[in-house]
Scaffold this motif. Structure first.
Motif, PDB file in Angstrom:
ATOM      1  N   UNK A   1       0.821  -1.213   0.000  1.00  0.00           N
ATOM      2  CA  UNK A   1       0.000   0.000   0.000  1.00  0.00           C
ATOM      3  C   UNK A   1       0.853   1.261   0.000  1.00  0.00           C
ATOM      4  N   UNK A   2       2.124   1.132   0.371  1.00  0.00           N
ATOM      5  CA  UNK A   2       3.016   2.291   0.428  1.00  0.00           C
ATOM      6  C   UNK A   2       3.138   2.989  -0.921  1.00  0.00           C
ATOM      7  N   UNK A   3       2.908   2.242  -2.019  1.00  0.00           N
ATOM      8  CA  UNK A   3       3.139   2.820  -3.346  1.00  0.00           C
ATOM      9  C   UNK A   3       2.187   3.974  -3.635  1.00  0.00           C
ATOM     10  N   UNK A   4       1.096   4.097  -2.898  1.00  0.00           N
ATOM     11  CA  UNK A   4       0.127   5.161  -3.165  1.00  0.00           C
ATOM     12  C   UNK A   4       0.663   6.536  -2.783  1.00  0.00           C
ATOM     13  N   UNK A   5       1.655   6.571  -1.921  1.00  0.00           N
ATOM     14  CA  UNK A   5       2.250   7.846  -1.519  1.00  0.00           C
ATOM     15  C   UNK A   5       3.548   8.062  -2.268  1.00  0.00           C
ATOM     16  N   UNK A   6       3.633   9.177  -2.990  1.00  0.00           N
ATOM     17  CA  UNK A   6       4.846   9.548  -3.708  1.00  0.00           C
ATOM     18  C   UNK A   6       5.383  10.836  -3.093  1.00  0.00           C
ATOM     19  N   UNK A   7       6.621  11.121  -3.371  1.00  0.00           N
ATOM     20  CA  UNK A   7       7.217  12.363  -2.891  1.00  0.00           C
ATOM     21  C   UNK A   7       7.809  13.129  -4.066  1.00  0.00           C
ATOM     22  N   UNK A   8       7.689  14.438  -4.012  1.00  0.00           N
ATOM     23  CA  UNK A   8       8.292  15.337  -4.988  1.00  0.00           C
ATOM     24  C   UNK A   8       9.244  16.258  -4.227  1.00  0.00           C
ATOM     25  N   UNK A   9      10.404  16.509  -4.796  1.00  0.00           N
ATOM     26  CA  UNK A   9      11.351  17.426  -4.160  1.00  0.00           C
ATOM     27  C   UNK A   9      10.956  18.859  -4.494  1.00  0.00           C
ATOM     28  N   UNK A  10      10.792  19.673  -3.460  1.00  0.00           N
ATOM     29  CA  UNK A  10      10.534  21.105  -3.642  1.00  0.00           C
ATOM     30  C   UNK A  10      11.405  21.874  -2.655  1.00  0.00           C
ATOM     31  N   UNK A  11      12.195  22.790  -3.176  1.00  0.00           N
ATOM     32  CA  UNK A  11      13.119  23.577  -2.363  1.00  0.00           C
ATOM     33  C   UNK A  11      14.040  22.675  -1.544  1.00  0.00           C
TER      34      UNK A  11
ATOM     35  N   UNK B   1       9.273   4.353   6.019  1.00  0.00           N
ATOM     36  CA  UNK B   1       9.097   3.294   5.023  1.00  0.00           C
ATOM     37  C   UNK B   1       7.871   3.467   4.128  1.00  0.00           C
ATOM     38  N   UNK B   2       6.974   4.413   4.451  1.00  0.00           N
ATOM     39  CA  UNK B   2       5.747   4.544   3.674  1.00  0.00           C
ATOM     40  C   UNK B   2       5.964   5.413   2.439  1.00  0.00           C
ATOM     41  N   UNK B   3       5.936   4.809   1.278  1.00  0.00           N
ATOM     42  CA  UNK B   3       6.058   5.590   0.057  1.00  0.00           C
ATOM     43  C   UNK B   3       6.700   4.807  -1.069  1.00  0.00           C
ATOM     44  N   UNK B   4       6.393   5.208  -2.304  1.00  0.00           N
ATOM     45  CA  UNK B   4       6.973   4.576  -3.489  1.00  0.00           C
ATOM     46  C   UNK B   4       8.401   5.067  -3.715  1.00  0.00           C
ATOM     47  N   UNK B   5       8.628   6.336  -3.367  1.00  0.00           N
ATOM     48  CA  UNK B   5       9.921   6.954  -3.600  1.00  0.00           C
ATOM     49  C   UNK B   5       9.713   8.421  -3.909  1.00  0.00           C
ATOM     50  N   UNK B   6      10.689   9.041  -4.554  1.00  0.00           N
ATOM     51  CA  UNK B   6      10.538  10.460  -4.873  1.00  0.00           C
ATOM     52  C   UNK B   6      11.034  10.763  -6.277  1.00  0.00           C
ATOM     53  N   UNK B   7      10.543  11.890  -6.811  1.00  0.00           N
ATOM     54  CA  UNK B   7      10.949  12.389  -8.117  1.00  0.00           C
ATOM     55  C   UNK B   7      11.473  13.812  -7.954  1.00  0.00           C
ATOM     56  N   UNK B   8      12.386  14.182  -8.834  1.00  0.00           N
ATOM     57  CA  UNK B   8      13.032  15.488  -8.716  1.00  0.00           C
ATOM     58  C   UNK B   8      12.714  16.345  -9.945  1.00  0.00           C
ATOM     59  N   UNK B   9      12.022  17.479  -9.756  1.00  0.00           N
ATOM     60  CA  UNK B   9      11.811  18.401 -10.879  1.00  0.00           C
ATOM     61  C   UNK B   9      13.157  18.950 -11.369  1.00  0.00           C
ATOM     62  N   UNK B  10      13.289  19.159 -12.672  1.00  0.00           N
ATOM     63  CA  UNK B  10      14.535  19.726 -13.215  1.00  0.00           C
ATOM     64  C   UNK B  10      14.781  21.128 -12.656  1.00  0.00           C
TER      65      UNK B  10
END
Length: 448
Positions: free
Chosen positions: A87-97, A308-317
């Motif tokens: 179920x962790x995959x439902x939460x994603x993270x985005x890098x901001x600042x 541990x909860x999350x799919x991972x994160x993505x980084x905006x250019x």
């Protein structure tokens, strides 16, 4: 001369597209011979068991939208080895600042997230009231800026498409990559209204995100085992017409067949068609492929503090960070990681960063690890580091790609018995390639 008869179908390429095509032909009782130039099949699907953990250097998960992968796994006898994502995959993270901000696929998360500013959220929510465009092709970046605003493009669309395609959204084609959204805008005047209408359609099979106990490569290995007697490990040098259909020349022999299915990358197909159709050959070799460095890490659990909860994160250019993103592998598939370790996949490269092709791999690897540890606030060294560089990982569907595909279609139409498949034709995901392969096998079977 080979003893291959003209009634056996020749398949070029032993990646997931070629293997799936072979599998579906086998299911229909159609004879075939598959050629693969590498010493093993699978293409960019590669899994390794390292110090108690299964590491995937290509695709890390399979989104089974319609049950097709589950059916293939059952037919191959490996369904007991399927693993569903947590179920962790439902939460994603985005890098901001420079910080990780959570985001889940629901309205409340979109309202509360710090990924977008208040003005960015208001602009995004205005999408249903934005006038539709002309319908002409344009870049994804231009299309989505019109629909949801610049900030949402920078901090949502850009990292998402970098994670999937490793691409430049201001070069990628709206019609080739987002055909449904393009249709929604034209049919309903809004992407949002179109998405709401489409959700009302009932699904016969519940979609699932899957892997296997031995990693994604278990799927390609299982198909390879079933069709091993029909695989020739030999490089194809040329393809041209002959009196008996088509002539395929390899390093070892020459073969003739009435039907040839190409599932090799566009640049390789272009090379072997050079003497057959020079203009099309040049078009194929001009299709861009983005590079990718896949870095696999494990850390000792006792040495890091990890949510541990999350799919991972993505980084905006826009963040000016080299890392494209990271998958928290032990969070989404805990079965694939040593119980004393946390496992992560780092993604570096893409259309924006071709420096990975010329810089020392270890240098790029270490830069990515430093950025990852800083974002995750880890003060520890990885216990395992493994990486693999894919020089031509993902085809880029740039504006104008529709015209390129139309040329391929016309060439197929003018050369009955020749078929073009693979991820530059069917889509970049494994399920896309499997679905395309099944459709092609059905088309060929209907014509025999």
């Amino acid at each position: 001369m080979s003893n291959l008869t003209s009634h056996e179908v020749i398949i070029l390429g032993g990646g997931i597209s070629g293997l799936s095509t072979a599998w579906f032909l086998r299911q229909k009782g159609i004879s075939f011979k598959l050629f693969e130039k590498q010493s093993e099949t699978g293409g960019v699907i590669a899994s390794e068991y390292i110090e108690g953990s299964v590491m995937d250097f290509g695709p890390n998960s399979l989104r089974d939208r319609n049950g097709q992968i589950r059916k293939i796994a059952k037919d191959l006898g490996i369904s007991d080895d399927l693993i569903g994502i947590s179920e962790a995959f439902k939460t994603r993270y985005i890098v901001r600042d420079g910080k990780l901000q959570s985001l889940s696929p629901n309205i409340s998360s979109l309202i509360s997230t710090k990924v977008l500013s208040a003005s960015g959220k208001i602009r995004l929510l205005k999408e249903p009231f934005i006038e539709a465009g002309s319908g002409e092709d344009e870049s994804i970046g231009e299309f989505l800026e019109r629909r949801i605003g610049k900030e949402a493009v920078d901090y949502l669309a850009d990292p998402i498409f970098s994670g999937i395609y490793a691409g430049d959204i201001y070069r990628m084609s709206k019609k080739s990559v987002l055909p449904k959204l393009a249709e929604f805008e034209q049919d309903y005047g809004s992407v949002s209204w179109g998405a709401i209408r489409s959700k009302k359609e009932k699904r016969e099979v519940k979609p699932m995100v899957l892997s296997f106990k031995k990693g994604i490569q278990q799927l390609t290995d299982a198909i390879t085992e079933k069709i091993s007697d029909h695989i020739t490990y030999d490089e194809v040098l040329s393809l041209k017409k002959s009196d008996s259909g088509f002539e395929v020349a390899t390093e070892e022999a020459t073969y003739h067949s009435l039907n040839v299915i190409s599932c090799i990358p566009a640049y390789n197909l272009g090379r072997i068609l050079e003497g057959f159709e020079p203009e099309l050959s040049a078009e194929l070799m001009n299709i861009d492929y983005a590079p990718m460095l896949s870095v696999q890490l494990t850390f000792n659990k006792a040495e890091i503090d990890f949510i541990t909860e999350g799919f991972g994160f993505l980084v905006p250019r826009k963040e000016r960070i080299r890392l494209l993103g990271a998958i928290w592998k032990s969070s989404i598939f805990p079965e694939l990681t040593n119980k004393d370790q946390h496992q992560f996949t780092l993604m570096i490269g893409g259309a924006h960063d071709r420096g990975i092709l010329t810089e020392p791999k270890e240098q790029v690897e270490q830069e990515g690890i430093r950025e990852f540890c800083r974002l995750m606030q880890f003060d520890a060294r990885p216990s395992v580091i493994r990486s693999r560089l894919w020089k031509k990982a993902i085809p880029q569907f740039e504006v104008g790609y529709e015209q390129q595909k139309a040329k391929l279609d016309r060439f197929e139409g003018g050369n009955p018995g020749l078929y073009f498949g693979g991820n530059y034709q069917w889509g970049v995901s494994v399920p896309d390639c499997i679905q395309g392969a099944e459709g092609l096998a059905e088309e060929l079977a209907a014509g025999l």
